[in-house]
Write a protein that holds these residues in place. Structure first.
Motif, PDB file in Angstrom:
ATOM      1  N   GLY A 170       0.840  -1.186   0.000  1.00 26.74           N
ATOM      2  CA  GLY A 170       0.000   0.000   0.000  1.00 26.74           C
ATOM      3  C   GLY A 170       0.875   1.236   0.000  1.00 26.74           C
ATOM      4  N   PHE A 171       0.294   2.368  -0.393  1.00 26.11           N
ATOM      5  CA  PHE A 171       1.023   3.627  -0.455  1.00 26.11           C
ATOM      6  C   PHE A 171       0.215   4.719   0.234  1.00 26.11           C
ATOM      7  N   VAL A 172       0.908   5.780   0.613  1.00 29.33           N
ATOM      8  CA  VAL A 172       0.257   6.954   1.197  1.00 29.33           C
ATOM      9  C   VAL A 172       0.568   8.135   0.301  1.00 29.33           C
ATOM     10  N   ASP A 173      -0.481   8.799  -0.215  1.00 29.36           N
ATOM     11  CA  ASP A 173      -0.243   9.925  -1.111  1.00 29.36           C
ATOM     12  C   ASP A 173      -0.025  11.217  -0.330  1.00 29.36           C
ATOM     13  N   ALA A 174       0.181  12.300  -1.046  1.00 30.69           N
ATOM     14  CA  ALA A 174       0.524  13.571  -0.405  1.00 30.69           C
ATOM     15  C   ALA A 174      -0.566  14.065   0.543  1.00 30.69           C
ATOM     16  N   GLY A 176      -2.415  12.100   2.388  1.00 25.66           N
ATOM     17  CA  GLY A 176      -2.587  11.162   3.491  1.00 25.66           C
ATOM     18  C   GLY A 176      -3.574  10.048   3.216  1.00 25.66           C
ATOM     19  N   THR A 177      -4.006   9.901   1.962  1.00 22.48           N
ATOM     20  CA  THR A 177      -4.913   8.822   1.584  1.00 22.48           C
ATOM     21  C   THR A 177      -4.127   7.542   1.319  1.00 22.48           C
ATOM     22  N   VAL A 178      -4.650   6.426   1.776  1.00 23.08           N
ATOM     23  CA  VAL A 178      -4.018   5.134   1.518  1.00 23.08           C
ATOM     24  C   VAL A 178      -4.442   4.653   0.129  1.00 23.08           C
ATOM     25  N   VAL A 179      -3.455   4.299  -0.687  1.00 19.85           N
ATOM     26  CA  VAL A 179      -3.704   3.862  -2.065  1.00 19.85           C
ATOM     27  C   VAL A 179      -3.242   2.414  -2.209  1.00 19.85           C
ATOM     28  N   TRP A 180      -4.197   1.555  -2.599  1.00 19.85           N
ATOM     29  CA  TRP A 180      -3.879   0.156  -2.871  1.00 19.85           C
ATOM     30  C   TRP A 180      -3.848  -0.055  -4.386  1.00 19.85           C
ATOM     31  N   PRO A 181      -2.915  -0.858  -4.894  1.00 16.98           N
ATOM     32  CA  PRO A 181      -2.843  -1.070  -6.347  1.00 16.98           C
ATOM     33  C   PRO A 181      -4.094  -1.736  -6.909  1.00 16.98           C
ATOM     34  N   GLU A 182      -4.543  -1.228  -8.047  1.00 18.97           N
ATOM     35  CA  GLU A 182      -5.611  -1.890  -8.794  1.00 18.97           C
ATOM     36  C   GLU A 182      -4.956  -2.908  -9.705  1.00 18.97           C
ATOM     37  N   ALA A 183      -5.057  -4.174  -9.331  1.00 24.54           N
ATOM     38  CA  ALA A 183      -4.382  -5.241 -10.064  1.00 24.54           C
ATOM     39  C   ALA A 183      -4.938  -6.572  -9.593  1.00 24.54           C
ATOM     40  N   ASP A 184      -4.616  -7.635 -10.342  1.00 24.00           N
ATOM     41  CA  ASP A 184      -4.999  -8.987  -9.930  1.00 24.00           C
ATOM     42  C   ASP A 184      -4.030  -9.441  -8.844  1.00 24.00           C
ATOM     43  N   VAL A 185      -4.479  -9.372  -7.603  1.00 26.80           N
ATOM     44  CA  VAL A 185      -3.631  -9.720  -6.475  1.00 26.80           C
ATOM     45  C   VAL A 185      -4.391 -10.626  -5.521  1.00 26.80           C
ATOM     46  N   LEU A 186      -3.666 -11.268  -4.640  1.00 26.30           N
ATOM     47  CA  LEU A 186      -4.278 -12.002  -3.544  1.00 26.30           C
ATOM     48  C   LEU A 186      -4.811 -10.992  -2.527  1.00 26.30           C
ATOM     49  N   GLN A 187      -6.073 -11.110  -2.195  1.00 24.24           N
ATOM     50  CA  GLN A 187      -6.681 -10.207  -1.218  1.00 24.24           C
ATOM     51  C   GLN A 187      -6.275 -10.666   0.185  1.00 24.24           C
ATOM     52  N   GLY A 188      -5.209 -10.093   0.707  1.00 24.20           N
ATOM     53  CA  GLY A 188      -4.679 -10.519   1.988  1.00 24.20           C
ATOM     54  C   GLY A 188      -5.622 -10.208   3.137  1.00 24.20           C
ATOM     55  N   VAL A 189      -5.581 -11.060   4.159  1.00 22.99           N
ATOM     56  CA  VAL A 189      -6.427 -10.854   5.341  1.00 22.99           C
ATOM     57  C   VAL A 189      -6.066  -9.547   6.029  1.00 22.99           C
ATOM     58  N   THR A 190      -4.787  -9.267   6.183  1.00 19.02           N
ATOM     59  CA  THR A 190      -4.367  -8.035   6.858  1.00 19.02           C
ATOM     60  C   THR A 190      -4.828  -6.812   6.076  1.00 19.02           C
ATOM     61  N   MET A 191      -4.667  -6.836   4.765  1.00 16.71           N
ATOM     62  CA  MET A 191      -5.126  -5.732   3.934  1.00 16.71           C
ATOM     63  C   MET A 191      -6.625  -5.517   4.091  1.00 16.71           C
ATOM     64  N   ARG A 192      -7.398  -6.581   4.088  1.00 16.20           N
ATOM     65  CA  ARG A 192      -8.854  -6.466   4.213  1.00 16.20           C
ATOM     66  C   ARG A 192      -9.238  -5.897   5.579  1.00 16.20           C
ATOM     67  N   LEU A 193      -8.553  -6.294   6.618  1.00 16.38           N
ATOM     68  CA  LEU A 193      -8.846  -5.749   7.940  1.00 16.38           C
ATOM     69  C   LEU A 193      -8.503  -4.264   8.012  1.00 16.38           C
ATOM     70  N   LEU A 194      -7.392  -3.870   7.401  1.00 17.65           N
ATOM     71  CA  LEU A 194      -6.980  -2.469   7.443  1.00 17.65           C
ATOM     72  C   LEU A 194      -7.953  -1.573   6.695  1.00 17.65           C
ATOM     73  N   ARG A 195      -8.517  -2.064   5.600  1.00 18.40           N
ATOM     74  CA  ARG A 195      -9.434  -1.236   4.811  1.00 18.40           C
ATOM     75  C   ARG A 195     -10.662  -0.817   5.615  1.00 18.40           C
ATOM     76  N   SER A 196     -11.033  -1.632   6.591  1.00 22.13           N
ATOM     77  CA  SER A 196     -12.205  -1.298   7.398  1.00 22.13           C
ATOM     78  C   SER A 196     -11.834  -0.758   8.773  1.00 22.13           C
ATOM     79  N   ALA A 197     -10.536  -0.670   9.070  1.00 22.41           N
ATOM     80  CA  ALA A 197     -10.112  -0.296  10.423  1.00 22.41           C
ATOM     81  C   ALA A 197      -9.699   1.153  10.572  1.00 22.41           C
TER      82      ALA A 197
END
Length: 265
Positions: A170-174, A176-197
């Protein structure tokens, strides 16, 4: 330690997995009999079992297998749940599957320091499945480390960033927004928890130009939680970004889900 379907495993039991290497898995950190994101791990195993074997997997049986393996562990350990079918082999992969549950444990490690990663072109086979075919990923991790980096970050043939070797990025833009890549990736459990946390999250194609505009980057998976990325190739990021710190704190605050009732432990 290792158990197969809740019982001690022998060498002969692992022959199909070692020689055919067809199956799927998830890895979770167990903390005093509880797991952060346990329901998501179980959902992943059930869904991947349908995809890989065309079979149903009982999530309560998986919980029981994990309980039997980790019972007696104090503190934290890492448990990997691998699902494979001993009856399938190279000569007859079309046989009806009878999925078995292998649970292995090891001491849980820490997140580690900031990562320095190298971009290399790679697209995982069946990226939505957390499968055991890791040769391609590990080959490029090895190449990146031999080149002096800590790990590898994958890009597609189009140059867009996708994911790390065994982690989401993941990335943080200028702003302060978190940017996740738009791509065919494995949807990680940690990533999914962070998106709602915590905070504001968007999904966008991460080009080289966009990557170079980011102020921070981080890696996520169950084993490391949230780990800062210090650099991608020649692009340097700040490793003390407050958004990454907030994400790390938010993840630590996600409630743990117990493998068993306190009275049953």
């Amino acid at each position: 330690m290792a158990t197969l379907n809740g019982s001690p495993v022998g060498i002969a039991d692992l022959q199909a997995l070692a020689l055919t290497n067809y199956g799927h898995f998830t890895t979770m950190v167990v903390e005093d009999g509880a797991v952060r994101g346990l329901a998501l791990h179980l959902d992943r195993l059930v869904g991947d079992c349908r995809t890989v074997f065309g079979a149903e997997l009982d999530p309560e049986w998986v919980r029981e297998c994990v309980r039997r393996e980790v019972r007696g562990f104090a503190g934290r350990c890492t448990a990997r749940v691998t699902v494979f079918s001993p009856g399938l082999d190279l000569a007859a992969p079309e046989r009806e599957a009878s999925p078995c549950v292998l649970v292995t444990t090891r001491p849980a490690g820490g997140a580690g320091g900031p990562l320095r990663v190298q971009r290399l072109t790679y697209h995982r086979d069946a990226p939505a499945v957390k499968h055991v075919a890791l040769f391609g990923q590990l080959r490029l991790r090895r190449a990146a480390r031999l080149a002096g980096f800590d790990d590898v970050l994958f890009t597609g043939a189009d140059g867009l960033v996708s994911e790390g070797c065994t982690w989401n990025v993941g990335f943080v833009d200028a702003a302060g927004t978190v940017v996740w890549p738009e791509a065919d990736v494995l949807q990680g459990v940690t990533m999914r928890l962070l998106r709602s946390a915590h905070g504001r999250h968007v999904i966008a194609p991460v080009t080289d130009r966009l990557l170079r505009s980011m102020r921070a980057a981080f890696a996520t998976n169950t084993a490391i939680g949230v780990r800062s990325v210090a650099s991608v190739d020649d692009v340097v990021f700040r490793t003390d970004d407050p958004v990454v710190t907030a994400l790390r704190e938010a993840y630590a605050g996600v409630p743990l889900e117990r493998l068993w009732a306190v009275s049953d432990k």
